[in-house]
Design a protein around this motif. Structure first.
Motif, mmCIF file in Angstrom:
data_model
loop_
_atom_site.group_PDB
_atom_site.id
_atom_site.type_symbol
_atom_site.label_atom_id
_atom_site.label_comp_id
_atom_site.label_asym_id
_atom_site.label_seq_id
_atom_site.Cartn_x
_atom_site.Cartn_y
_atom_site.Cartn_z
ATOM 1 N N GLU A 64 73.178 43.029 44.500
ATOM 2 C CA GLU A 64 72.069 42.386 43.732
ATOM 3 C C GLU A 64 70.721 42.978 43.977
ATOM 4 O O GLU A 64 69.738 43.009 43.142
ATOM 5 C CB GLU A 64 72.296 40.861 44.231
ATOM 6 C CG GLU A 64 73.488 40.254 43.209
ATOM 7 C CD GLU A 64 73.155 40.340 41.861
ATOM 8 O OE1 GLU A 64 72.028 39.701 41.280
ATOM 9 O OE2 GLU A 64 73.883 40.920 41.035
ATOM 10 N N VAL A 67 69.642 45.910 45.347
ATOM 11 C CA VAL A 67 69.511 47.048 45.123
ATOM 12 C C VAL A 67 69.324 46.980 43.506
ATOM 13 O O VAL A 67 68.274 47.750 43.083
ATOM 14 C CB VAL A 67 70.732 48.032 45.321
ATOM 15 C CG1 VAL A 67 70.904 49.140 44.630
ATOM 16 C CG2 VAL A 67 70.878 47.854 46.951
ATOM 17 N N ASN A 68 70.036 46.420 42.716
ATOM 18 C CA ASN A 68 70.035 46.232 41.301
ATOM 19 C C ASN A 68 68.538 45.866 40.878
ATOM 20 O O ASN A 68 67.911 46.324 40.024
ATOM 21 C CB ASN A 68 70.934 45.236 40.850
ATOM 22 C CG ASN A 68 72.253 45.914 40.567
ATOM 23 O OD1 ASN A 68 72.512 47.228 40.780
ATOM 24 N ND2 ASN A 68 73.151 44.985 40.378
ATOM 25 N N TYR A 69 68.094 44.772 41.669
ATOM 26 C CA TYR A 69 66.792 44.475 41.514
ATOM 27 C C TYR A 69 65.733 45.494 41.511
ATOM 28 O O TYR A 69 64.854 45.528 40.837
ATOM 29 C CB TYR A 69 66.654 42.894 42.192
ATOM 30 C CG TYR A 69 65.231 42.291 42.147
ATOM 31 C CD1 TYR A 69 65.107 41.677 40.984
ATOM 32 C CD2 TYR A 69 64.188 42.736 42.827
ATOM 33 C CE1 TYR A 69 63.718 41.021 40.841
ATOM 34 C CE2 TYR A 69 62.956 42.142 42.775
ATOM 35 C CZ TYR A 69 62.754 41.220 41.840
ATOM 36 O OH TYR A 69 61.717 40.670 41.610
ATOM 37 N N ALA A 90 66.000 48.314 41.688
ATOM 38 C CA ALA A 90 66.142 49.364 40.785
ATOM 39 C C ALA A 90 65.453 49.268 39.547
ATOM 40 O O ALA A 90 64.551 50.267 39.056
ATOM 41 C CB ALA A 90 67.639 50.003 40.548
ATOM 42 N N GLU A 91 65.578 47.956 39.179
ATOM 43 C CA GLU A 91 65.124 47.507 37.703
ATOM 44 C C GLU A 91 63.534 47.725 38.168
ATOM 45 O O GLU A 91 62.775 48.171 37.195
ATOM 46 C CB GLU A 91 65.472 46.292 37.390
ATOM 47 C CG GLU A 91 66.940 46.195 36.889
ATOM 48 C CD GLU A 91 67.249 45.088 36.471
ATOM 49 O OE1 GLU A 91 68.477 44.612 35.833
ATOM 50 O OE2 GLU A 91 66.511 43.826 36.853
ATOM 51 N N TYR A 132 78.069 42.327 48.014
ATOM 52 C CA TYR A 132 77.535 41.764 46.752
ATOM 53 C C TYR A 132 76.151 41.556 46.935
ATOM 54 O O TYR A 132 75.204 41.776 45.653
ATOM 55 C CB TYR A 132 78.335 40.736 46.202
ATOM 56 C CG TYR A 132 77.676 39.839 45.166
ATOM 57 C CD1 TYR A 132 77.927 40.599 43.728
ATOM 58 C CD2 TYR A 132 76.945 38.669 45.413
ATOM 59 C CE1 TYR A 132 77.313 39.763 42.683
ATOM 60 C CE2 TYR A 132 76.569 37.998 43.996
ATOM 61 C CZ TYR A 132 76.609 38.680 42.964
ATOM 62 O OH TYR A 132 75.790 38.060 41.612
#
Lengths: 111, 242
Positions: free
Chosen positions: A91, A93-95, A97-98, A87
């Motif tokens: 998080e 990776v998401n950050y 990627a954005e 998790y």
């Protein structure tokens, strides 16, 4: 020496962990808990009677169940920790990627 | 009324080659005061090329980030470029641009943090699958129970948010996978104001919805209920701390 096979197995696993660390396939931090597990395994295969002793101290009637329960609990803890770790990484990776998407759009998009 | 508010329309698009052009033209025609930002969520079809042709600002996600994170990307963009309001719209043509102005005006006049375009507030003849109606009703009850506020359509993706919310959303870690009822509850409990406005919506004509099939909506509902409950528990803890 009936337990010679288990001793060999434990030693092999320990060697494999060391090999993995050397090849940078696992971090030293994560390898620690596996190493402890292997050392317990090795200890138990050299002194199989020790499990009986521990079981008696804990009031467990049938010693092998203690071994199995211990294994299951350890694996569950390990699995839960992995979930947490995944998790945390997700998080991050998401950050990233954005942010990367935004940066890229700054380059290509019109202003 | 000062007119120099910066407004951004964020439209996340995933595999919407049939609808996206219509939507962009609709927005261009009917919301003249706002900038448009299309988030292409790594569509597998021709969406990106169509967006490029349409001459609008767009963000091309590096990989498929799903709906929620695409929205968050748009909100981050708004934050970076100092926008005052963000209007979220879907790319499937369900949301009409003409209605977006209503949301924005409400947000401005009534100083509401979030304005939701609602399908069911007044019966405007939106045909809705039975299953979705039941789910929406359930969330409505849940919200009324815990937040003492009537939000009829908490699952609507047609929203207008102000600067305060942009600030919060752009920093929000662990942005939920489906930012619907749970986010509404979270925001209400954190002291933000939410207002609903009846809007007309069209039925999707082409392309595939996020919530199509049988398994997906069921899974969605389960996840949603679970998240709502977790959000409530989290907020109980927070309240005690304060």
């Amino acid at each position: 020496m009936k337990n010679i096979y288990f001793i060999i197995l434990s030693v092999l696993v320990i060697l494999y962990i060391l090999y993995s660390i050397r090849k940078n396939k696992i971090s030293i931090k994560t390898s620690f808990s596996w190493m402890i597990l292997c050392i317990i395994m090795l200890f138990l295969s050299i002194f199989p009677k020790s499990i009986d002793f521990v079981a008696e101290q804990l009031g467990v009637y049938y010693a092998p169940t203690l071994l199995l329960t211990g294994c299951v609990v350890l694996l569950l803890i390990k699995n839960f920790n992995s979930s947490k770790e995944i998790y945390y990484l997700q998080e991050k990776v998401n950050y990233l990627a954005e942010e990367v998407s935004l940066l890229k759009s700054k380059k290509t998009g019109k202003k | 009324m000062k007119k120099d508010d910066k407004v951004l329309v964020v439209i996340p698009a995933y595999n919407e080659e049939k609808n996206i052009e219509k939507v962009i033209n609709d927005v261009k025609k009917n919301i003249k005061f706002a900038d448009i930002l299309i988030i292409n969520d790594k569509s597998k079809d021709n969406t990106l090329n169509i967006i490029k042709k349409c001459d609008v600002n767009y963000v091309d996600n590096v990989f498929n980030l799903k709906y929620a994170l695409s929205i968050q990307t748009g909100i981050k963009y708004a934050k970076e470029n100092d926008y005052d309001y963000v209007i979220q719209m879907d790319a499937d043509g369900q949301h009409l641009a003409i209605e977006a102005e209503k949301l924005y005006q409400t947000a401005k006049k009534e100083k509401s943090d979030i304005v939701i375009g609602s399908r069911y507030l007044v019966d405007l003849g939106y045909p809705c699958p039975f299953f979705r109606r039941v789910g929406t009703k359930a969330f409505e009850i849940l919200i009324r129970l815990f937040c003492h506020k009537k939000i009829v359509d908490p699952l609507s993706g047609f929203q207008c948010i102000n600067k305060r919310v942009i600030d919060r959303y752009s920093k929000l870690g662990g942005y939920p996978e489906f930012p619907d009822a749970n986010l509404v509850i979270d925001m209400l409990l954190s002291g933000y104001t939410i207002k609903e406005v009846p809007t007309k919506m069209k039925v999707r004509t082409d392309g595939e919805s996020m919530h199509s099939g049988i398994i997906k909506p069921i899974k969605y509902m389960c996840v949603m209920f679970y998240t709502c409950i977790i959000v409530l528990i989290k907020n109980i803890g927070k309240r005690k701390e304060n």
